[in-house]
Motif scaffolding. Structure first.
Motif, PDB file in Angstrom:
ATOM      1  N   ALA A   1     -53.070 -24.350  36.981  1.00 25.52           N
ATOM      2  CA  ALA A   1     -54.230 -23.581  36.510  1.00 25.52           C
ATOM      3  C   ALA A   1     -53.790 -22.339  35.747  1.00 25.52           C
ATOM      4  N   ASP A   2     -52.713 -21.696  36.182  1.00 27.27           N
ATOM      5  CA  ASP A   2     -52.228 -20.477  35.514  1.00 27.27           C
ATOM      6  C   ASP A   2     -51.768 -20.746  34.089  1.00 27.27           C
ATOM      7  N   THR A   3     -51.415 -21.999  33.793  1.00 27.92           N
ATOM      8  CA  THR A   3     -50.859 -22.331  32.484  1.00 27.92           C
ATOM      9  C   THR A   3     -51.933 -22.390  31.408  1.00 27.92           C
ATOM     10  N   ARG A   4     -53.200 -22.577  31.799  1.00 23.96           N
ATOM     11  CA  ARG A   4     -54.263 -22.655  30.794  1.00 23.96           C
ATOM     12  C   ARG A   4     -54.370 -21.353  30.021  1.00 23.96           C
ATOM     13  N   ILE A   5     -54.797 -21.494  28.773  1.00 23.35           N
ATOM     14  CA  ILE A   5     -54.863 -20.356  27.855  1.00 23.35           C
ATOM     15  C   ILE A   5     -56.306 -20.116  27.447  1.00 23.35           C
ATOM     16  N   GLY A   6     -56.754 -18.864  27.481  1.00 24.69           N
ATOM     17  CA  GLY A   6     -58.073 -18.518  26.964  1.00 24.69           C
ATOM     18  C   GLY A   6     -58.066 -18.589  25.453  1.00 24.69           C
ATOM     19  N   PHE A   7     -59.186 -18.981  24.858  1.00 19.77           N
ATOM     20  CA  PHE A   7     -59.226 -19.135  23.401  1.00 19.77           C
ATOM     21  C   PHE A   7     -60.649 -18.987  22.885  1.00 19.77           C
ATOM     22  N   ALA A   8     -60.746 -18.859  21.606  1.00 19.13           N
ATOM     23  CA  ALA A   8     -62.029 -18.587  20.949  1.00 19.13           C
ATOM     24  C   ALA A   8     -62.812 -19.861  20.738  1.00 19.13           C
TER      25      ALA A   8
ATOM     26  N   SER B   1     -44.631 -23.163  23.840  1.00 17.47           N
ATOM     27  CA  SER B   1     -44.304 -22.004  23.003  1.00 17.47           C
ATOM     28  C   SER B   1     -45.247 -21.916  21.802  1.00 17.47           C
ATOM     29  N   PHE B   2     -45.640 -23.089  21.267  1.00 15.69           N
ATOM     30  CA  PHE B   2     -46.582 -23.102  20.155  1.00 15.69           C
ATOM     31  C   PHE B   2     -47.946 -22.581  20.598  1.00 15.69           C
ATOM     32  N   MET B   3     -48.377 -22.979  21.805  1.00  8.93           N
ATOM     33  CA  MET B   3     -49.659 -22.507  22.326  1.00  8.93           C
ATOM     34  C   MET B   3     -49.646 -20.992  22.546  1.00  8.93           C
ATOM     35  N   LEU B   4     -48.521 -20.475  23.036  1.00  8.61           N
ATOM     36  CA  LEU B   4     -48.429 -19.032  23.268  1.00  8.61           C
ATOM     37  C   LEU B   4     -48.473 -18.258  21.956  1.00  8.61           C
ATOM     38  N   GLN B   5     -47.929 -18.842  20.897  1.00  8.81           N
ATOM     39  CA  GLN B   5     -48.021 -18.201  19.581  1.00  8.81           C
ATOM     40  C   GLN B   5     -49.470 -18.128  19.115  1.00  8.81           C
ATOM     41  N   LEU B   6     -50.203 -19.226  19.327  1.00  9.01           N
ATOM     42  CA  LEU B   6     -51.619 -19.206  18.958  1.00  9.01           C
ATOM     43  C   LEU B   6     -52.391 -18.187  19.792  1.00  9.01           C
TER      44      LEU B   6
ATOM     45  N   GLU C   1     -56.757 -12.196  15.616  1.00 12.27           N
ATOM     46  CA  GLU C   1     -57.123 -12.638  14.285  1.00 12.27           C
ATOM     47  C   GLU C   1     -57.961 -13.899  14.422  1.00 12.27           C
ATOM     48  N   LYS C   2     -58.706 -14.219  13.445  1.00 10.73           N
ATOM     49  CA  LYS C   2     -59.572 -15.391  13.525  1.00 10.73           C
ATOM     50  C   LYS C   2     -58.730 -16.649  13.383  1.00 10.73           C
ATOM     51  N   LEU C   3     -58.819 -17.499  14.394  1.00 10.76           N
ATOM     52  CA  LEU C   3     -58.098 -18.752  14.342  1.00 10.76           C
ATOM     53  C   LEU C   3     -58.836 -19.747  13.460  1.00 10.76           C
ATOM     54  N   SER C   4     -58.066 -20.618  12.841  1.00 11.58           N
ATOM     55  CA  SER C   4     -58.692 -21.671  12.061  1.00 11.58           C
ATOM     56  C   SER C   4     -59.365 -22.663  12.999  1.00 11.58           C
ATOM     57  N   THR C   5     -60.236 -23.487  12.447  1.00  5.09           N
ATOM     58  CA  THR C   5     -60.920 -24.487  13.256  1.00  5.09           C
ATOM     59  C   THR C   5     -59.920 -25.447  13.874  1.00  5.09           C
ATOM     60  N   GLU C   6     -58.911 -25.839  13.110  1.00  2.42           N
ATOM     61  CA  GLU C   6     -57.916 -26.777  13.619  1.00  2.42           C
ATOM     62  C   GLU C   6     -57.109 -26.158  14.752  1.00  2.42           C
ATOM     63  N   GLU C   7     -56.748 -24.880  14.630  1.00  2.00           N
ATOM     64  CA  GLU C   7     -55.989 -24.216  15.693  1.00  2.00           C
ATOM     65  C   GLU C   7     -56.812 -24.113  16.971  1.00  2.00           C
ATOM     66  N   ALA C   8     -58.096 -23.801  16.822  1.00  4.18           N
ATOM     67  CA  ALA C   8     -58.974 -23.734  17.993  1.00  4.18           C
ATOM     68  C   ALA C   8     -59.089 -25.107  18.657  1.00  4.18           C
ATOM     69  N   MET C   9     -59.121 -26.167  17.847  1.00  4.71           N
ATOM     70  CA  MET C   9     -59.184 -27.526  18.406  1.00  4.71           C
ATOM     71  C   MET C   9     -57.910 -27.860  19.182  1.00  4.71           C
ATOM     72  N   VAL C  10     -56.765 -27.388  18.674  1.00  7.89           N
ATOM     73  CA  VAL C  10     -55.505 -27.629  19.368  1.00  7.89           C
ATOM     74  C   VAL C  10     -55.522 -26.953  20.733  1.00  7.89           C
ATOM     75  N   LEU C  11     -55.944 -25.695  20.759  1.00 13.38           N
ATOM     76  CA  LEU C  11     -56.007 -24.975  22.022  1.00 13.38           C
ATOM     77  C   LEU C  11     -56.985 -25.628  22.993  1.00 13.38           C
ATOM     78  N   ASP C  12     -58.087 -26.070  22.464  1.00 16.13           N
ATOM     79  CA  ASP C  12     -59.103 -26.745  23.275  1.00 16.13           C
ATOM     80  C   ASP C  12     -58.506 -28.007  23.899  1.00 16.13           C
ATOM     81  N   ALA C  13     -57.839 -28.826  23.090  1.00 15.89           N
ATOM     82  CA  ALA C  13     -57.257 -30.077  23.577  1.00 15.89           C
ATOM     83  C   ALA C  13     -56.140 -29.810  24.585  1.00 15.89           C
ATOM     84  N   TYR C  14     -55.354 -28.777  24.354  1.00 14.50           N
ATOM     85  CA  TYR C  14     -54.276 -28.410  25.276  1.00 14.50           C
ATOM     86  C   TYR C  14     -54.844 -28.018  26.640  1.00 14.50           C
TER      87      TYR C  14
END
Length: 601
Positions: free
Chosen positions: A554-561, A392-397, A403-416
């Protein structure tokens, strides 16, 4: 806002922060109480007795022991492993007809021990993987360089390797469990940096799991696994083809007795047939889906699983499903009841339904497999279902990507996404293994004239035609041409080969009597061999189920900046603003040979 669900400590779920679902100390190698010596002696000799055709005769001479004299959980696990090995060997035999009954001296203590441990009295992942290893060097690590099994059905090195690879996966994946619990707290606290650290720990551990799984090909031969090992891992749910249309009779085990109801005091209202029917039990065999580790990763990462063939379309490309993929060929349309007598009254036991699984268990097969996990591990998964907050946290991001994500938020998405990539790679490898070790073997058939069945002695001298061909360009092995054997020429030996035949209920058998008494029950589902369906020992239509589980991951992965590129298991993972794609690197060209083909798989 609803209160957040709090997880207990890992130790309270019988989980070690160091070894995960494996016990913190290696399993016992002997029961210390001399009272159980006859179990230990039979356990030492059962391979030889099975080979000599004397196992059933020897087991009939065993006394009925009181399992409550076991003192510790370690002793209960040891006893459960012993009875798993003896019971499945007794039922399936070797060059013998399948036994419809399990004698009371096995059935009664096995059921009691299973109740104590909180799982079903049948071979399962916990018995042959979690509680079936020993360390060659007591001070060494739990990895493939330092492991051996306590027991195997076949006595083969291939079977030992099959179990030990899975034990090594459980070991290397153990750090995931502590990291999961910490990650849940980090999400609640909004600590992005700490969350990234834990997700990277999980990703690294999963990469190690993938490396361990890949080693399955080294020392476990597909032919040996399918035709010599896998039969003993089968259960007795929907095994009409193997001579168990109503399951297995657990002599001395009655549902009224275990329920301890007043009704047991008066069984006069039950007919002889109804009393017999209540002794039948139907349980699925061992399955990788019984691994609490993989189930926990699904729950934590928020991977949703749907009934086979019912996955929502996430792509605009609407593909016509294969007829084999439909749930018509999947026996798990609802949670099965272990006792066929319950179907007689059209009642499903509500107590078999666990609390609702809020994220990952819309697939009934996966829900059923929870009942083959130790009770405390199952409770961990149920609590994790309620506490997990990462998805649910990832879906919020994801919603904030405009909007421009912070560097830390982008790192979280990357690691997820890295974690999900590793889980998909694991399932890719699993599909490869199942295809080579099960599906291909089932479709090719055995390399022996009698097709893996017991044949009457007068048929054993049947000559085989052989062909030899020279091929200097490749070391291809040309199998012996099979002699033509009809279904009337053999008796069923192995349950998986029954898909190639359509044997009826044996005349004069208990199943024949029950079938006559209760025609309304009908026969268990039979899979027509012409459909090409290949079922796993857990009972599901194996390949469509595994492929769908992989696609759902595979469907669970999220696209990110992020435009970073990382490498995982020989694959280049390119990340863009829209999606995450995996680009396969072309493998270097190698000379064609059987050995190269096998290792490349």
């Amino acid at each position: 806002m609803p209160a957040m669900h709090q997880m207990r400590s890992l130790e309270e779920y019988d989980i070690s922060p160091t070894t995960g679902f494996l016990p913190p100390e290696p399993p016992l190698r002997k029961l210390s109480d001399n009272y159980f010596d006859c179990w230990e002696e039979m356990f030492s000799d059962f391979n030889g007795l099975l080979l000599a055709g004397k196992l059933r005769q020897a087991i009939h001479k065993m006394p009925l022991l009181d399992h409550t004299r076991l003192k510790t959980v370690q002793e209960y696990r040891r006893a459960f492993l012993i009875l798993c090995m003896l019971s499945h060997s007794y039922v399936w035999g070797k060059l013998e007809k399948t036994s419809e009954t399990l004698p009371a001296n096995l059935a009664v203590p096995w059921t009691g021990i299973a109740n104590y441990l909180g799982l079903s009295p049948v071979v399962c992942h916990a018995s042959v993987v979690l509680w079936n290893y020993r360390l060659l060097d007591p001070d060494g690590p739990i990895d493939l360089s330092n492991l051996n099994t306590l027991a195997t059905y076949s006595g083969s090195l291939d079977e030992s390797w099959f179990y030990l690879v899975t034990t090594a996966i459980e070991s290397v994946g153990a750090p995931c469990l502590s990291a999961m619990v910490k990650s849940i707290n980090h999400v609640r606290e909004g600590d992005h940096r700490a969350l990234v650290t834990e997700l990277r720990t999980i990703s690294t551990a999963m990469e190690g799991m993938n490396n361990a799984l890949q080693r399955m090909f080294e020392k476990c031969d597909p032919y040996v696994f399918y035709w010599k090992i896998r039969p003993y891992l089968a259960g007795w749910e929907n095994m009409a083809e193997a001579g168990l249309p109503f399951g297995l009779i657990y002599e001395g085990v009655d549902s009224f007795w275990s329920a301890e109801t007043d009704e047991y005091a008066d069984m006069s209202h039950l007919s002889e047939g109804e009393r017999l029917l209540r002794q039948y039990r139907r349980y699925a065999g061992g399955s990788a889906a019984q691994s609490s580790l993989i189930a926990a990763l699904d729950v934590f990462l928020g991977v949703e699983h749907y009934p086979t063939g019912k996955r929502p379309q996430v792509s605009q490309q609407q593909q016509k499903p294969d007829s084999r993929d439909q749930d018509v060929n999947d026996r798990y349309k609802q949670l099965p009841t272990p006792n066929p007598a319950d179907e007689l009254n059209n009642k499903m036991k509500e107590k078999s339904e666990r609390p609702p699984f809020v994220r990952t268990n819309r697939n009934t097969f996966l829900r059923a497999m929870r009942m083959y996990m130790p009770r405390q591990h199952r409770e961990f998964l149920e609590d994790l279902e309620l506490a997990a907050n990462l998805r649910s946290f990832m879906l919020q991001l994801e919603q904030h990507q405009k909007e421009k994500l912070s560097t830390e938020e982008a790192m979280v998405l990357d690691a997820y996404n890295d974690c999900l990539t590793q889980l998909k790679v694991f399932r890719d490898k699993h599909v490869q293994i199942v295809t080579l070790y099960i599906v291909n073997q089932a479709r090719k058939g055995p390399n022996i004239a009698h097709g893996g069945f017991a044949i009457e002695k007068k048929k054993q001298q049947q000559e085989q035609e052989t062909t030899t061909q020279d091929d200097d360009s490749d070391d291809v092995i040309h199998p012996t041409k099979k002699a033509k054997i009809t279904t009337a020429d053999h008796n069923v030996l192995y349950p998986q080969t029954a898909l190639e035949t359509s044997p009826g209920i044996r005349k004069g058998s208990l199943s024949a009597m029950v079938s006559t008494m209760f025609p309304e029950l009908g026969l268990a589902k039979h899979v027509d061999p012409k459909t090409g369906v290949v079922r796993g020992t857990g009972g599901t239509n194996v390949l469509p189920f595994l492929k769908q589980s992989r696609d759902e991951t595979a469907d669970t992965r999220i696209g990110f900046a992020s435009t970073s590129t990382s490498h995982r298991n020989g694959k280049s993972v390119k990340k863009s603003n829209e999606t995450t794609t995996i680009v396969e690197k072309p493998a270097p060209e190698r000379p064609r040979s059987w050995r190269n083909w096998f290792t490349s798989k």
